[in-house]
Write an enzyme that holds these catalytic residues in place. Structure first.
Site, PDB file in Angstrom:
ATOM      1  CG  HIS A 109      31.455 -27.206  12.273  1.00  0.00           C
ATOM      2  ND1 HIS A 109      32.722 -26.849  12.821  1.00  0.00           N
ATOM      3  CD2 HIS A 109      30.674 -25.916  12.088  1.00  0.00           C
ATOM      4  CE1 HIS A 109      31.120 -25.509  13.673  1.00  0.00           C
ATOM      5  NE2 HIS A 109      30.756 -25.088  12.420  1.00  0.00           N
TER       6      HIS A 109
ATOM      7  NE  ARG B 288      24.369 -20.725   9.753  1.00  0.00           N
ATOM      8  CZ  ARG B 288      24.923 -20.232   8.467  1.00  0.00           C
ATOM      9  NH1 ARG B 288      23.924 -20.271   7.389  1.00  0.00           N
ATOM     10  NH2 ARG B 288      25.555 -18.919   8.908  1.00  0.00           N
TER      11      ARG B 288
ATOM     12  CG  ASP C 254      54.468  -0.108   9.085  1.00  0.00           C
ATOM     13  OD1 ASP C 254      53.886   0.254   8.865  1.00  0.00           O
ATOM     14  OD2 ASP C 254      55.627   1.372   9.311  1.00  0.00           O
TER      15      ASP C 254
ATOM     16  CG  ASP D  40      27.267 -18.346  11.732  1.00  0.00           C
ATOM     17  OD1 ASP D  40      27.970 -18.589  12.936  1.00  0.00           O
ATOM     18  OD2 ASP D  40      27.272 -19.122  11.513  1.00  0.00           O
TER      19      ASP D  40
ATOM     20  CG  ASP E 163      30.051 -21.950  14.771  1.00  0.00           C
ATOM     21  OD1 ASP E 163      29.379 -20.186  14.879  1.00  0.00           O
ATOM     22  OD2 ASP E 163      30.230 -22.705  13.950  1.00  0.00           O
TER      23      ASP E 163
ATOM     24  CG  HIS F  76      25.597 -25.901   5.540  1.00  0.00           C
ATOM     25  ND1 HIS F  76      24.626 -26.387   6.695  1.00  0.00           N
ATOM     26  CD2 HIS F  76      24.278 -24.406   5.274  1.00  0.00           C
ATOM     27  CE1 HIS F  76      23.908 -25.972   7.545  1.00  0.00           C
ATOM     28  NE2 HIS F  76      23.812 -24.894   6.286  1.00  0.00           N
TER      29      HIS F  76
ATOM     30  CD  GLU G   6      27.068 -25.234  11.443  1.00  0.00           C
ATOM     31  OE1 GLU G   6      26.337 -24.265  10.622  1.00  0.00           O
ATOM     32  OE2 GLU G   6      28.116 -25.017  11.569  1.00  0.00           O
TER      33      GLU G   6
ATOM     34  CE1 TYR H 124      21.642 -21.487   5.423  1.00  0.00           C
ATOM     35  CE2 TYR H 124      21.538 -23.608   4.150  1.00  0.00           C
ATOM     36  CZ  TYR H 124      21.437 -21.689   5.018  1.00  0.00           C
ATOM     37  OH  TYR H 124      22.157 -22.855   6.588  1.00  0.00           O
TER      38      TYR H 124
ATOM     39  CG  HIS I 227      31.276 -19.147   4.694  1.00  0.00           C
ATOM     40  ND1 HIS I 227      32.199 -20.149   3.856  1.00  0.00           N
ATOM     41  CD2 HIS I 227      30.899 -20.459   5.505  1.00  0.00           C
ATOM     42  CE1 HIS I 227      32.452 -21.188   4.696  1.00  0.00           C
ATOM     43  NE2 HIS I 227      31.024 -21.309   5.401  1.00  0.00           N
TER      44      HIS I 227
ATOM     45  CG  HIS J 115      34.855 -24.867  10.595  1.00  0.00           C
ATOM     46  ND1 HIS J 115      34.999 -24.555   9.787  1.00  0.00           N
ATOM     47  CD2 HIS J 115      33.460 -24.862  11.188  1.00  0.00           C
ATOM     48  CE1 HIS J 115      33.878 -24.061   9.006  1.00  0.00           C
ATOM     49  NE2 HIS J 115      33.238 -23.898   9.904  1.00  0.00           N
TER      50      HIS J 115
ATOM     51  CD  GLU K 214      26.798 -22.903  14.423  1.00  0.00           C
ATOM     52  OE1 GLU K 214      27.640 -23.196  14.029  1.00  0.00           O
ATOM     53  OE2 GLU K 214      26.369 -22.000  13.992  1.00  0.00           O
TER      54      GLU K 214
END
Length: 445
Positions: free
Chosen positions: A356, A408, A42, A262, A273, A352, A386, A390, A245, A363, A410
């Site tokens: 975006h 990375r 709940d 990130d 971002d 990737h 970005e 890797y 991710h 996104h 970005e």
């Protein structure tokens, strides 16, 4: 104290009118608010309004439906929402109620949400097209079909039901893609908060900490400034930085690790971002520095393409060419530049796209291609750049010194008539800037 940017009611009114002009006078547009989501038993997740609903109303409550009826003499913008209820408000907080909604957000009229079943079929009658997001809310989909069928059942008495259903996103996504002055103020505020949060963790990281401690520091800064995380914060140390991710954020940060962060703040519904990758001990190793410099170079190459009239895809192509050439020079790839790009061999290390759209959603909505071709950039568009590299910790085809390095970088970029404007430009980016920043903070500590 800095004034908090807000979107005035007249802006929501202008948006609704623009959307109705695009839909035409024989259309009706129906948009329910986001549902509350159960977290466990709940308890609920913190409520977050549907982005389209927020864009058109600024109304933050659940159990509401916006109905736009272009050209209707008795009012075009109608809101159905919860009535005032002192008993429930004592538990859940104040409600605006229909009367308050008319005054606060400039609706032509507002009704209790319980009246929707009685009123909406009459609004559908005589309209040829319905704009709606089918598939987002299965329960509401069935309700809407039921209301249309009620109108169809009266066709023998002269009722004219809608005969065409169209995706609301075809109109609304294109509107949202171009940010107005009020939106850009909010996006810059989200970016500034995010920069401060990233700087805090970059200045405080030490070997021996855990990733979740940096996450806590990030999100503390967000909340201090009235913001929330725009998405699940990623704090990946060492090989965890190679997981695109990664959100567990439970690992220990070791001496010699790079830390990939990130994370972005959401302020008044608008997202930032940012990604930065920095050494836990304040100094890049030779291999880390070489790959970090390459990613910075790739981001610069993509940023040079972030200009009005240039194809969106050009930024990604520039980043891919730069990264591939650098990986060849370092010996991580072999063969010719052209062959590696044509065969997409670079995807071993860069899986990737280079960015975006960003706005109310991290996104954000908006087409990337039109008629099969990459769309041209225009002033008012905001997107991320970005690039990354890797190197899987289990990739035995490369020397051990490269394995487990994930990087990375970005930033959020606004296209203007005069060229790109980096909303997140105040955060150290290059290896030299990062090392200097971390050294200064270490001395201050």
């Amino acid at each position: 104290m800095r004034a908090i940017p807000r979107i005035p009611p007249k802006t929501y009114l202008r948006r609704r009118r623009q959307l109705m002009r695009m839909a035409g006078n024989d259309a009706i547009l129906v948009l329910p608010a986001a549902k509350e989501t159960v977290r466990s038993r709940d308890t609920h997740h913190p409520y977050r309004q549907d982005s389209d609903f927020s864009y058109l109303t600024g109304f933050a409550e659940p159990e509401a439906v916006l109905v736009l009826v272009p050209g209707r003499a008795h009012g075009e913008s109608l809101l159905f929402c919860r009535e005032r209820d002192p008993e429930r408000e004592g538990w859940d907080g104040p409600r605006q109620g229909p009367e308050g909604a008319v005054d606060a957000i400039g609706m032509d009229d507002a009704y209790p949400i319980g009246d929707l079943d009685d009123i909406l079929p009459g609004l559908l009658e005589g309209r040829s097209r319905v704009y709606y997001h089918f598939g987002r809310d299965a329960e509401f989909d069935l309700q809407l079909i039921g209301w249309v069928n009620r109108v169809r059942a009266m066709m023998r008495m002269g009722a004219q039901p809608p005969h065409e259903f169209l995706e609301l996103g075809h109109l609304l996504d294109e509107m949202r893609l171009f940010k107005d002055r009020d939106e850009l103020k909010l996006m810059q505020r989200a970016a500034d908060i995010s920069v401060e949060a990233h700087a805090a963790v970059m200045g405080e990281v030490r070997p021996g900490m855990h990733e979740y401690q940096l996450q806590a520091r990030l999100e503390y800064v967000f909340r201090v400034h009235g913001a929330v995380p725009a998405y699940g914060s990623i704090v990946g140390a060492g090989a965890n930085g190679c997981v695109l991710h990664y959100v567990a954020n439970t690992g220990r940060i070791n001496d010699g690790d790079l830390v990939l962060v990130d994370a972005g703040a959401e302020f008044r519904g608008y997202a930032a971002d940012i990604t930065r990758t920095f050494p836990a001990n304040g100094r890049f190793s030779r291999e880390q520095r070489l790959l970090h410099d390459l990613v910075v170079e790739a981001q610069s190459a993509a940023l040079a393409q972030a200009r009005a009239g240039v194809a969106y895809q050009a930024g990604h192509d520039a980043a891919v060419e730069t990264l591939t050439a650098g990986l060849l020079e370092l010996g991580l790839l072999k063969g010719s530049l052209e062959k590696n790009i044509a065969d997409e061999r670079y995807k071993r290390f860069y899986r990737h796209k280079t960015g975006h759209w960003i706005g109310l959603d991290v996104h954000d909505v908006g087409e990337y291609r039109i008629d099969g071709q990459s769309r041209l950039l225009e002033p008012g568009m905001v997107f991320t750049i970005e690039p990354g590299i890797y190197v899987s910790p289990g990739d035995t085809s490369v020397a051990a010194k490269w394995r487990g390095i994930g990087i990375r970088i970005e930033d959020d970029v606004l296209v203007t008539a005069d060229g790109p404007r980096v909303l997140t430009d105040d955060l150290p980016r290059s290896a030299e800037q990062i090392e200097a920043f971390m050294s200064d903070n270490a001395r201050a500590a």
